[in-house]
Scaffold this motif. Structure first.
Motif, mmCIF file in Angstrom:
data_model
loop_
_atom_site.group_PDB
_atom_site.id
_atom_site.type_symbol
_atom_site.label_atom_id
_atom_site.label_comp_id
_atom_site.label_asym_id
_atom_site.label_seq_id
_atom_site.Cartn_x
_atom_site.Cartn_y
_atom_site.Cartn_z
ATOM 1 N N ALA A 1 85.005 54.970 -46.373
ATOM 2 C CA ALA A 1 85.018 53.650 -45.740
ATOM 3 C C ALA A 1 83.600 53.191 -45.427
ATOM 4 C CB ALA A 1 85.849 53.683 -44.467
ATOM 5 N N LEU A 2 83.253 51.988 -45.907
ATOM 6 C CA LEU A 2 81.963 51.360 -45.620
ATOM 7 C C LEU A 2 82.187 50.223 -44.634
ATOM 8 C CD1 LEU A 2 78.908 50.895 -46.225
ATOM 9 C CD2 LEU A 2 79.642 49.359 -48.066
ATOM 10 N N SER A 3 81.374 50.183 -43.587
ATOM 11 C CA SER A 3 81.521 49.154 -42.553
ATOM 12 C C SER A 3 80.162 48.554 -42.239
ATOM 13 C CB SER A 3 82.131 49.755 -41.281
ATOM 14 O OG SER A 3 82.102 48.827 -40.214
ATOM 15 N N VAL A 4 80.087 47.218 -42.267
ATOM 16 C CA VAL A 4 78.896 46.488 -41.846
ATOM 17 C C VAL A 4 79.317 45.566 -40.715
ATOM 18 C CG1 VAL A 4 77.057 44.913 -42.524
ATOM 19 C CG2 VAL A 4 77.949 46.577 -44.175
ATOM 20 N N SER A 5 78.720 45.711 -39.553
ATOM 21 C CA SER A 5 79.142 44.929 -38.395
ATOM 22 C C SER A 5 77.925 44.482 -37.601
ATOM 23 C CB SER A 5 80.083 45.743 -37.505
ATOM 24 O OG SER A 5 79.430 46.898 -37.005
ATOM 25 N N GLY A 6 78.143 43.470 -36.747
ATOM 26 C CA GLY A 6 77.100 43.020 -35.844
ATOM 27 C C GLY A 6 76.060 42.121 -36.463
ATOM 28 N N ILE A 7 76.241 41.687 -37.725
ATOM 29 C CA ILE A 7 75.253 40.828 -38.365
ATOM 30 C C ILE A 7 75.619 39.362 -38.152
ATOM 31 C CG2 ILE A 7 74.772 42.587 -40.090
ATOM 32 C CD1 ILE A 7 76.346 40.924 -42.103
ATOM 33 N N GLN A 8 74.653 38.469 -38.341
ATOM 34 C CA GLN A 8 74.889 37.034 -38.199
ATOM 35 C C GLN A 8 75.155 36.366 -39.538
ATOM 36 O OE1 GLN A 8 75.091 35.530 -35.125
ATOM 37 N NE2 GLN A 8 74.922 37.628 -34.385
ATOM 38 N N THR A 9 74.415 36.706 -40.565
ATOM 39 C CA THR A 9 74.593 36.122 -41.894
ATOM 40 C C THR A 9 74.394 37.216 -42.932
ATOM 41 O OG1 THR A 9 72.269 35.511 -42.146
ATOM 42 C CG2 THR A 9 73.731 33.871 -41.136
ATOM 43 N N ALA A 10 74.885 36.953 -44.154
ATOM 44 C CA ALA A 10 74.673 37.860 -45.278
ATOM 45 C C ALA A 10 74.516 37.019 -46.543
ATOM 46 C CB ALA A 10 75.837 38.834 -45.435
ATOM 47 N N THR A 11 73.565 37.373 -47.385
ATOM 48 C CA THR A 11 73.299 36.627 -48.615
ATOM 49 C C THR A 11 73.209 37.598 -49.786
ATOM 50 O OG1 THR A 11 72.075 34.914 -47.415
ATOM 51 C CG2 THR A 11 71.714 35.046 -49.786
#
Length: 223
Positions: A115-125
């Motif tokens: 499982a990959l998790s990305v959290s707490g960010i404002q934007t992603a490009t």
């Protein structure tokens, strides 16, 4: 005796513990506090600095190791990455690879769960010159989606909510539908233009339909 004292001092200074005192990001140098010693501006060791390069500068208060060639701190290289009481490890799981950032963002991969998790960010490009492919059995999007280019769907489309089309609505392979629950009807406001083919309602074709004329016979079909 003086040579022995100098040699002893150099051996003692080969490897020293310290903390980052100052960071000069433009010069890519740091000063390190080690005991009573505050070093000169020194380079730090990055994971890669060749054709593949990393940039993750140290922060003030980070615990480091000074590697001093010939025991001279003036020529030291700063080795990063020692946990401390002030900056402890963000996880203690043997199954996790985790990176945390000052703003609370987290990138976590649990290799036991896959499982990959990305959290707490404002934007992603994501920028790609040719193609981006997402290959998986199911994809869930919980927010709004805006597509600035053309949308091509090669599979079936199932919409379980209202749909609004602000531009021209066109179809090429016919259209079928039925009223919804509670006997919902189809309502069209505005003119309708029909060309070619037959327009039929309950088995009655509009352009060829006739009905009895009260003066005898049948009326002519609509023109």
């Amino acid at each position: 005796m003086d040579d022995y004292a100098d040699l002893s001092r150099r051996i003692e200074s080969l490897i020293r513990l310290g903390t980052i005192a100052q960071v000069d990001h433009d010069a890519e140098r740091v000063r390190v506090q080690s005991g009573d010693l505050t070093s000169h501006w020194l380079p730090w060791l990055a994971p890669r600095a060749g054709q593949t390069r990393d940039w993750n500068p140290p922060t003030e208060g980070e615990q480091v190791i000074l590697l001093c060639p010939s025991g001279d701190p003036a020529t030291a290289i700063v080795l990063l990455g020692l946990y401390s009481d002030q900056r402890p490890a963000p996880s203690h799981s043997p199954d996790e690879h985790l990176r945390v950032y000052p703003d609370g963002a987290r990138i976590l991969y649990n290799h036991a769960a896959g499982a990959l998790s990305v959290s707490g960010i404002q934007t992603a490009t994501v920028q790609a010159a040719v193609l981006v492919t997402v290959s998986c059995p199911e994809t869930v999007i919980t927010g709004n989606v805006t597509i600035l280019g053309r949308l091509t769907v090669l599979g079936d489309v199932i919409a379980r909510a209202k749909a609004t089309v602000s531009g021209l609505f066109s179809y090429l392979a016919g259209m079928a539908g039925s009223g919804g629950a509670g006997g919902a009807a189809t309502t069209i406001s505005g003119n309708i233009t029909h060309q070619g083919g037959a327009l039929s309602s309950n088995g009655v074709t509009l352009h060829s339909h006739t009905h009895p004329d009260p003066h005898g016979g049948n009326t002519e079909p609509p023109r």
